[in-house]
Design a protein around this motif. Sequence first.
Motif, short mmCIF file in Angstrom:
data_model
loop_
_atom_site.label_atom_id
_atom_site.label_comp_id
_atom_site.label_asym_id
_atom_site.label_seq_id
_atom_site.Cartn_x
_atom_site.Cartn_y
_atom_site.Cartn_z
N ILE A 42 1.05 -1.03 -0.03
CA ILE A 42 -0.11 0.02 0.02
C ILE A 42 0.92 1.41 -0.02
O ILE A 42 2.14 1.34 0.34
CB ILE A 42 -0.95 -0.21 1.18
N CYS A 43 0.35 2.35 -0.54
CA CYS A 43 0.72 3.68 -0.27
C CYS A 43 0.02 4.81 -0.20
O CYS A 43 -1.49 4.45 -0.48
CB CYS A 43 1.92 3.74 -1.39
N ARG A 44 0.29 6.01 -0.06
CA ARG A 44 -0.61 7.02 -0.10
C ARG A 44 -0.49 7.69 -1.31
O ARG A 44 0.45 8.23 -1.82
CB ARG A 44 -0.10 8.06 1.16
N ARG A 48 12.70 3.25 -3.05
CA ARG A 48 12.87 4.43 -2.22
C ARG A 48 12.75 5.56 -3.16
O ARG A 48 12.96 5.34 -4.34
CB ARG A 48 14.27 4.43 -1.57
N THR A 49 12.46 6.66 -2.73
CA THR A 49 12.19 7.90 -3.39
C THR A 49 13.75 8.26 -3.63
O THR A 49 14.78 8.01 -2.96
CB THR A 49 11.70 9.18 -2.69
N GLY A 50 13.93 8.97 -5.03
CA GLY A 50 15.19 9.40 -5.21
C GLY A 50 15.95 10.35 -4.55
O GLY A 50 17.03 10.36 -4.31
N HIS A 51 15.24 11.21 -3.91
CA HIS A 51 15.89 12.48 -3.53
C HIS A 51 15.91 12.39 -2.04
O HIS A 51 16.79 13.03 -1.30
CB HIS A 51 15.07 13.85 -3.67
N THR A 52 15.03 11.88 -1.17
CA THR A 52 15.17 11.68 0.05
C THR A 52 15.20 10.16 0.64
O THR A 52 15.48 10.03 1.91
CB THR A 52 13.69 11.99 0.78
N ASN A 53 15.16 9.31 -0.22
CA ASN A 53 15.58 7.80 0.21
C ASN A 53 14.68 7.29 1.21
O ASN A 53 14.67 6.49 2.03
CB ASN A 53 16.96 7.79 0.82
N GLU A 54 13.40 7.79 0.89
CA GLU A 54 12.17 7.53 1.93
C GLU A 54 11.43 6.07 1.24
O GLU A 54 11.14 6.17 0.04
CB GLU A 54 11.28 8.64 2.21
N LYS A 55 10.97 5.40 2.14
CA LYS A 55 10.14 4.18 1.47
C LYS A 55 8.59 4.83 1.29
O LYS A 55 8.12 5.50 2.08
CB LYS A 55 9.88 3.13 2.65
N LEU A 93 2.11 6.12 6.58
CA LEU A 93 2.31 6.39 5.29
C LEU A 93 2.41 8.06 4.96
O LEU A 93 1.38 8.90 4.73
CB LEU A 93 1.13 5.68 4.28
N ARG A 94 3.74 8.52 5.30
CA ARG A 94 4.14 9.90 5.19
C ARG A 94 4.29 10.41 3.93
O ARG A 94 4.16 11.63 3.50
CB ARG A 94 5.05 10.20 6.27
N THR A 95 4.88 9.64 3.16
CA THR A 95 5.51 10.16 1.73
C THR A 95 4.27 9.74 0.65
O THR A 95 4.23 8.57 0.30
CB THR A 95 6.64 9.62 1.33
N PRO A 96 3.53 10.73 0.28
CA PRO A 96 2.72 10.49 -0.90
C PRO A 96 3.28 10.27 -2.35
O PRO A 96 4.49 10.69 -2.52
CB PRO A 96 1.62 11.59 -0.87
N VAL A 97 2.78 9.41 -3.27
CA VAL A 97 3.24 9.33 -4.61
C VAL A 97 1.89 9.45 -5.63
O VAL A 97 0.82 9.01 -5.25
CB VAL A 97 4.14 8.02 -4.45
N HIS A 98 2.44 9.90 -6.79
CA HIS A 98 1.51 9.78 -7.75
C HIS A 98 1.25 8.28 -8.35
O HIS A 98 2.02 7.64 -8.42
CB HIS A 98 2.01 10.51 -9.02
N PHE A 99 -0.22 7.92 -8.45
CA PHE A 99 -0.47 6.78 -8.84
C PHE A 99 0.16 6.48 -10.25
O PHE A 99 0.47 5.16 -10.65
CB PHE A 99 -1.97 6.46 -9.10
N LEU A 100 0.40 7.43 -11.06
CA LEU A 100 0.94 7.27 -12.33
C LEU A 100 2.37 6.80 -12.12
O LEU A 100 2.88 5.96 -13.08
CB LEU A 100 1.03 8.74 -13.19
#
Length: 234
Positions: A116-118, A177-184, A198-205
């Motif tokens: 899951i993700c936000r 992981r994200t490229g700039h903050t290395n967060e999951k 789930l602190r770091t949101p991401v685009h579904f795209l």
Amino acid sequence: MFQNVGDTLSQTTKVMCQRCNNEWGGAIEDAMQRSFVSIYLKNRAPTNDDVVAISRWMFLKLCLHRRAYQINQLAGLGFEEGQASWANGIRSGQRQRLSFDFRATNSAPANYHFFICRGLPPLHYGTFNYIPQDIIVMRAKDIEGIGGMETCLFAVGEFQSIVTSDPILSYKLSSARTGHTNEKVVHKLQLDEAIEQLRTPVHFLNVEDYVLNHLDRGNEKKLRRSTAQWRDAT
């Protein structure tokens, strides 16, 4: 569990009998709603109860999407007359066994993994992408066997999720992981494993691209992106 043929894209899916839909399916939906409120509205870390509730809901939806899929929708297999219907018959039996086992045990098979993700705006509601990773075993011009894996992505507002039986994709998602903050940003649902908020949101795209870029490897034709109509706007 299944008595009628329905379309998973319709608002009311009629592939479950009334009793299963109202009692068993209704309980899964209710538990999922409680977990959604806790994780996505109250910003709490997922608990073991949430892991069970969300995994059951995702696998139930996977069963419904799998039910609507026909093997002759796979492009380029070159089925001769009569082969596609025979292959669909085999897959129909496989699908029913998975669904009946799920109904009996209330648990997904161990080789399925849930993530899951936000979601990050623009949010998508009711978007899904079911990808059958079928392996067709041919001998001469005859189909000898059918097997494989499957992956499905869901987006319901902020709730974004992936279920897959592909072990390589599962490994890649677990370590992403994200490229700039290395967060999951994608979190695997596992019992008795601590899952952070789930602190770091991401685009579904971006989630869909990450998954399908992995599945596209070695294929001449690229898999369909369910978010194609939103890409120009973003």
